[in-house]
Enzyme design. Structure first.
Site, PDB file in Angstrom:
ATOM      1  N   LEU A  27       4.364  -2.695  -1.523  1.00  0.00           N
ATOM      2  CA  LEU A  27       4.737  -1.941  -0.319  1.00  0.00           C
ATOM      3  C   LEU A  27       5.544  -0.667  -0.630  1.00  0.00           C
ATOM      4  O   LEU A  27       5.224   0.425  -0.162  1.00  0.00           O
ATOM      5  CB  LEU A  27       5.541  -2.859   0.606  1.00  0.00           C
ATOM      6  CG  LEU A  27       5.977  -2.261   1.930  1.00  0.00           C
ATOM      7  CD1 LEU A  27       4.773  -1.953   2.816  1.00  0.00           C
ATOM      8  CD2 LEU A  27       6.906  -3.225   2.667  1.00  0.00           C
ATOM      9  N   GLU A  47       0.807  -0.962 -11.488  1.00  0.00           N
ATOM     10  CA  GLU A  47       0.951  -2.259 -10.809  1.00  0.00           C
ATOM     11  C   GLU A  47       0.244  -3.345 -11.627  1.00  0.00           C
ATOM     12  O   GLU A  47      -0.901  -3.207 -12.006  1.00  0.00           O
ATOM     13  CB  GLU A  47       0.356  -2.172  -9.389  1.00  0.00           C
ATOM     14  CG  GLU A  47       0.157  -3.495  -8.680  1.00  0.00           C
ATOM     15  CD  GLU A  47       1.414  -4.351  -8.550  1.00  0.00           C
ATOM     16  OE1 GLU A  47       2.428  -3.847  -8.048  1.00  0.00           O
ATOM     17  OE2 GLU A  47       1.379  -5.536  -8.979  1.00  0.00           O
ATOM     18  N   GLN A 127       1.591  -7.478   5.743  1.00  0.00           N
ATOM     19  CA  GLN A 127       1.707  -6.590   4.574  1.00  0.00           C
ATOM     20  C   GLN A 127       0.372  -6.426   3.844  1.00  0.00           C
ATOM     21  O   GLN A 127       0.062  -5.352   3.348  1.00  0.00           O
ATOM     22  CB  GLN A 127       2.770  -7.194   3.633  1.00  0.00           C
ATOM     23  CG  GLN A 127       3.188  -6.305   2.502  1.00  0.00           C
ATOM     24  CD  GLN A 127       4.453  -6.820   1.806  1.00  0.00           C
ATOM     25  OE1 GLN A 127       5.248  -7.536   2.395  1.00  0.00           O
ATOM     26  NE2 GLN A 127       4.636  -6.458   0.555  1.00  0.00           N
ATOM     27  N   TYR A 230      10.478 -19.599  15.057  1.00  0.00           N
ATOM     28  CA  TYR A 230      11.390 -20.370  14.200  1.00  0.00           C
ATOM     29  C   TYR A 230      11.234 -21.840  14.551  1.00  0.00           C
ATOM     30  O   TYR A 230      11.068 -22.184  15.727  1.00  0.00           O
ATOM     31  CB  TYR A 230      12.844 -19.953  14.457  1.00  0.00           C
ATOM     32  CG  TYR A 230      13.264 -18.751  13.674  1.00  0.00           C
ATOM     33  CD1 TYR A 230      13.920 -18.886  12.457  1.00  0.00           C
ATOM     34  CD2 TYR A 230      12.997 -17.463  14.139  1.00  0.00           C
ATOM     35  CE1 TYR A 230      14.301 -17.769  11.727  1.00  0.00           C
ATOM     36  CE2 TYR A 230      13.372 -16.350  13.418  1.00  0.00           C
ATOM     37  CZ  TYR A 230      14.025 -16.507  12.204  1.00  0.00           C
ATOM     38  OH  TYR A 230      14.392 -15.411  11.482  1.00  0.00           O
ATOM     39  N   ASP A 320      12.832  -3.960  -2.942  1.00  0.00           N
ATOM     40  CA  ASP A 320      13.468  -5.220  -3.356  1.00  0.00           C
ATOM     41  C   ASP A 320      14.156  -5.095  -4.712  1.00  0.00           C
ATOM     42  O   ASP A 320      15.047  -5.893  -5.025  1.00  0.00           O
ATOM     43  CB  ASP A 320      12.422  -6.347  -3.420  1.00  0.00           C
ATOM     44  CG  ASP A 320      12.158  -6.953  -2.046  1.00  0.00           C
ATOM     45  OD1 ASP A 320      12.510  -6.313  -1.032  1.00  0.00           O
ATOM     46  OD2 ASP A 320      11.587  -8.062  -1.979  1.00  0.00           O
TER      47      ASP A 320
HETATM   48  C1  LIG Z   1       7.716 -15.023   3.824  1.00  0.00           C
HETATM   49  C2  LIG Z   1       8.196 -13.596   3.811  1.00  0.00           C
HETATM   50  C3  LIG Z   1       8.242 -12.886   4.999  1.00  0.00           C
HETATM   51  C4  LIG Z   1       8.699 -11.565   5.003  1.00  0.00           C
HETATM   52  N1  LIG Z   1       8.737 -10.887   6.184  1.00  0.00           N
HETATM   53  C5  LIG Z   1       9.164  -9.619   6.204  1.00  0.00           C
HETATM   54  C6  LIG Z   1       9.131  -8.867   7.407  1.00  0.00           C
HETATM   55  O1  LIG Z   1       8.727  -9.369   8.455  1.00  0.00           O
HETATM   56  N2  LIG Z   1       9.536  -7.556   7.365  1.00  0.00           N
HETATM   57  C7  LIG Z   1       9.952  -6.983   6.202  1.00  0.00           C
HETATM   58  O2  LIG Z   1      10.293  -5.785   6.221  1.00  0.00           O
HETATM   59  N3  LIG Z   1       9.986  -7.662   5.044  1.00  0.00           N
HETATM   60  C8  LIG Z   1       9.589  -8.952   5.009  1.00  0.00           C
HETATM   61  N4  LIG Z   1       9.555  -9.620   3.837  1.00  0.00           N
HETATM   62  C9  LIG Z   1      10.032  -8.949   2.605  1.00  0.00           C
HETATM   63  C10 LIG Z   1       8.975  -8.021   2.014  1.00  0.00           C
HETATM   64  O3  LIG Z   1       7.803  -8.730   1.729  1.00  0.00           O
HETATM   65  C11 LIG Z   1       9.541  -7.374   0.749  1.00  0.00           C
HETATM   66  O4  LIG Z   1      10.772  -6.781   1.061  1.00  0.00           O
HETATM   67  C12 LIG Z   1       8.596  -6.305   0.204  1.00  0.00           C
HETATM   68  O5  LIG Z   1       7.423  -6.884  -0.304  1.00  0.00           O
HETATM   69  C13 LIG Z   1       9.278  -5.539  -0.931  1.00  0.00           C
HETATM   70  O6  LIG Z   1       8.364  -4.622  -1.459  1.00  0.00           O
HETATM   71  P1  LIG Z   1       8.573  -4.017  -2.906  1.00  0.00           P
HETATM   72  O7  LIG Z   1       7.412  -3.119  -3.127  1.00  0.00           O
HETATM   73  O8  LIG Z   1       9.944  -3.477  -3.034  1.00  0.00           O
HETATM   74  O9  LIG Z   1       8.541  -5.262  -3.885  1.00  0.00           O
HETATM   75  P2  LIG Z   1       7.384  -6.322  -4.165  1.00  0.00           P
HETATM   76  O10 LIG Z   1       6.584  -6.552  -2.949  1.00  0.00           O
HETATM   77  O11 LIG Z   1       8.050  -7.481  -4.806  1.00  0.00           O
HETATM   78  O12 LIG Z   1       6.457  -5.588  -5.202  1.00  0.00           O
HETATM   79  C14 LIG Z   1       6.864  -5.326  -6.531  1.00  0.00           C
HETATM   80  C15 LIG Z   1       5.589  -5.083  -7.320  1.00  0.00           C
HETATM   81  O13 LIG Z   1       5.920  -4.636  -8.615  1.00  0.00           O
HETATM   82  C16 LIG Z   1       5.006  -5.181  -9.532  1.00  0.00           C
HETATM   83  N5  LIG Z   1       5.660  -5.139 -10.850  1.00  0.00           N
HETATM   84  C17 LIG Z   1       6.834  -5.726 -11.209  1.00  0.00           C
HETATM   85  N6  LIG Z   1       7.148  -5.383 -12.480  1.00  0.00           N
HETATM   86  C18 LIG Z   1       6.163  -4.578 -12.913  1.00  0.00           C
HETATM   87  C19 LIG Z   1       5.942  -3.897 -14.152  1.00  0.00           C
HETATM   88  N7  LIG Z   1       6.809  -3.966 -15.172  1.00  0.00           N
HETATM   89  N8  LIG Z   1       4.808  -3.158 -14.278  1.00  0.00           N
HETATM   90  C20 LIG Z   1       3.930  -3.060 -13.255  1.00  0.00           C
HETATM   91  N9  LIG Z   1       4.096  -3.680 -12.058  1.00  0.00           N
HETATM   92  C21 LIG Z   1       5.211  -4.425 -11.893  1.00  0.00           C
HETATM   93  C22 LIG Z   1       4.734  -6.576  -9.023  1.00  0.00           C
HETATM   94  O14 LIG Z   1       3.490  -7.059  -9.487  1.00  0.00           O
HETATM   95  C23 LIG Z   1       4.765  -6.358  -7.512  1.00  0.00           C
HETATM   96  O15 LIG Z   1       3.482  -6.145  -6.971  1.00  0.00           O
HETATM   97  C24 LIG Z   1       9.113 -10.954   3.792  1.00  0.00           C
HETATM   98  C25 LIG Z   1       9.058 -11.673   2.594  1.00  0.00           C
HETATM   99  C26 LIG Z   1       8.613 -12.973   2.600  1.00  0.00           C
HETATM  100  C27 LIG Z   1       8.566 -13.715   1.295  1.00  0.00           C
END
Ligand SMILES: Cc1cc2nc3c(=O)[nH]c(=O)nc-3n(C[C@H](O)[C@H](O)[C@H](O)COP(=O)(O)OP(=O)(O)OC[C@H]3O[C@@H](n4cnc5c(N)ncnc54)[C@H](O)[C@@H]3O)c2cc1C
Length: 549
Positions: A27, A47, A127, A230, A320
């Site tokens: 994301l 990725e 997502q 919930y 995250d």
């Molecule tokens: C059940 C559930 C419900 C949720 N509901 C909500 C919601 O309603 N609203 C909301 O805003 N958020 C929600 N979230 C949280 C949301 O999913 C996360 O905050 C979001 O996915 C974070 O995105 P990101 O890209 O920062 O990290 P991530 O989605 O964790 O993506 C990180 C990416 O980096 C890649 N990666 C890691 N290290 C490397 C590397 N060295 N080289 C290449 N690639 C790498 C991984 O493969 C991964 O795809 C929810 C989460 C869960 C578990």
């Protein structure tokens, strides 16, 4: 992953140069790539996975996120795809089970209280449905996304970052040189660890699981249109997200058993089997003999913590990687999208030579406090909605969603503040009135025959908005463009300029007659000219905002 002190091993393969390397293409990585590309900056997002998300995870997208997607021309498509799965009027309620008693309505309608404050609204969209849209737009704008590859090590010096990327298909390694690197590599961010940046907060709250399933839940929805249910009963605490038809969705489980004060209660994933998952799912639906199919069980840690800093030299943490929250409140992905939005224009202006590198330091000073506040607020929602029996020690007072979404204020050298320094960082958006550091308010305007929002004027450049007495501000803007070599858009609101349909502009932006406001490319007010300030002050103010000394 090597840290900045170590040299990354040299691979035999080629070297690629790119202005910005993004680690992670989910994301936040995709959003960063898309926004950088919209500013004309090439990036490479690496990725590990084979493509975009395969699980729904985030579903609740906040006003600010949708405003950003609107700027990128994605709002209509997002709305349309959302309607295929969710009711736009859906809310968030608590039940003993789907078929059982309703306990509370946390939010009767997702968009309650939003009216008039934004040209858009909150949207439920999964997502895994959203990410392909971000990917398409990022690629169409020129970003490069490389899947099945990972960044294995990196180092940085005064000129840039050098990273080793491994192709996970054939194991080959290559070198990427970038001016800057964005770590959007998720909660367990190895980049953050390599940089030695600590996390602070409430730690791991539970070892949760998400059960993806199919079952005919339609009869038990009882006409309720909720996006999130919930569930609280003696067997479990968690939440459902179901599709409109009530046939498929997921149940996230945060605790099991009646006594949630026991540590074992929050260790849901330990010993989880398909049989146990079926048992919990039945208890959550509340129909013992319902036929159901489990598609997948995914363990995950619910955590509430924020990185102590979001920048180390030429590397920035976003999403995250920078802050992690339990899903209660739906803040995680949204906060990450806003990190990307804050960072992209700053990187773009520095890379184009329009701003000094000092501008990039404001990413940490602006976003880290917002991240910390959001972690506190997600924890409040976890503590009060999921495990209230654990008490409220250390739980901060609840702040309304609207304030968290569009009520935060930035304080940094990229803001020419005019309010008292001791003012809280978060206020109700109606009280902010265009204060420097806050999101520029929505005002309905007419351009030709078209109704637009002030927000539709932002996104690419700095923008000067002036009231009826505009001639001098137009000239001041032209002077600043010439002096700084930076594009600045100018709009007069009212009196022959854009029509201020409800005559709200001066009040909404707290502008005295003859005043003007300078809005940043991310739609935050950078400066509000005092009544006696001459338009010539614009050049000096913007120069300082851009760290041009
Ligand atoms: C059940 C559930 C419900 C949720 N509901 C909500 C919601 O309603 N609203 C909301 O805003 N958020 C929600 N979230 C949280 C949301 O999913 C996360 O905050 C979001 O996915 C974070 O995105 P990101 O890209 O920062 O990290 P991530 O989605 O964790 O993506 C990180 C990416 O980096 C890649 N990666 C890691 N290290 C490397 C590397 N060295 N080289 C290449 N690639 C790498 C991984 O493969 C991964 O795809 C929810 C989460 C869960 C578990």
């Amino acid at each position: 992953m090597a840290n900045t002190e170590k040299r990354a091993d040299s691979p035999a393969g080629s070297t690629e140069e790119v202005p910005v390397l993004i680690v992670g293409g989910s994301l936040v990585g995709l959003t960063t790539a898309m926004l950088l590309a919209s500013h004309g900056i090439r990036s490479l997002a690496v990725e590990r996975h084979a493509g975009t998300a395969i699980h729904p995870r985030a579903g609740h997208f906040q006003i600010r996120t949708i405003e950003i997607l609107r700027q990128m021309g994605l709002e209509a498509e997002v709305r349309q795809r959302s309607r295929e799965t969710y009711d736009p009027e859906g809310g968030i309620i608590a039940v003993e089970s789907l078929a059982g008693k309703e306990i509370a309505r946390f939010i009767p309608n997702l968009n309650i209280g939003v009216d008039g404050r934004s040209p858009t609204g909150r949207i439920f969209i999964d997502q895994d449905v959203l990410e392909p849209m971000l990917r398409r737009r990022a690629e169409a704008l020129g970003a490069t996304l490389r899947y099945r590859s990972e960044v294995t090590s990196f180092e940085q010096d005064a000129d840039g970052v050098r990273a080793i990327v491994r192709d996970l298909e054939n194991g080959e390694e290559s070198e990427v040189r970038a001016k800057y690197m964005v770590a959007a590599d998720g909660n367990r961010s190895r980049v953050r660890q390599a940089l030695g940046i600590e996390k602070q907060g409430y730690g791991v709250l539970s070892n949760s699981v998400t059960i993806y399933f199919e079952a005919d839940c339609a009869p038990y929805l009882q006409g309720r249109n909720s996006g999130v249910f919930y569930v609280t009963n003696p067997m479990l605490r968690g939440f459902f997200r179901l599709n409109l038809a009530g046939q498929r969705g997921f149940l996230a489980i945060n605790s099991v058993g009646e006594d949630v004060t026991r540590d074992e209660a929050v260790n849901v994933s330990t010993g989880m089997t398909e049989e146990r998952a079926l048992e919990l799912l039945r208890a959550a639906i509340g129909v013992p003999d319902l036929s159901m199919r489990i598609r997948q069980i995914i363990p995950w840690e619910a955590e509430a913590a924020v990185a102590s800093r979001f920048q180390s030299g030429r590397v920035f943490l976003a999403g995250d990687a920078a802050h992690v929250v339990p899903p209660n409140g739906g803040f995680g992905g949204n906060t990450g999208v806003q990190d990307a939005h804050n960072l992209a224009w700053k990187l773009a202006m520095v890379l184009k030579g329009e701003a000094g590198p000092g501008l990039l330091e404001t990413y940490d000073s602006e976003r880290q406090p917002v991240g910390a506040f959001t972690v506190d607020q997600a924890y409040v929602r976890y503590a009060t909605r999921v495990v209230p029996e654990r008490g409220t020690d250390g739980v901060k007072p609840y702040v309304d969603d609207l304030i968290i979404e569009i009520g935060y204020q930035y304080r940094s050298s990229a803001i020419a503040a005019d309010g008292p320094a001791e003012e809280p960082l978060f206020m109700h958006p109606d009280e902010l009135q265009g204060r420097p550091g806050s999101r520029a308010p929505h005002v309905v305007l007419r351009r030709g025959s078209e109704l637009i929002s002030t927000l539709d004027l932002f996104g690419r450049h700095f923008v000067v908005l002036s009231g009826t007495d505009a001639r001098e501000w137009r000239e001041g803007t032209e002077d600043a463009v010439k002096a700084l070599g930076v594009p600045i858009d100018f709009w007069q609101i009212g009196a022959g300029g854009l029509v201020d349909v409800y005559e709200r502009f001066p009040e909404a932006y707290g502008l005295a007659p003859g005043g003007a406001v300078l809005v940043r490319p991310d739609g935050f007010v950078a400066w509000r000219a005092a009544p006696d300030e001459p338009p010539s002050a614009l050049t000096k103010t913007l120069s300082s905002i851009l760290s041009r000394t």
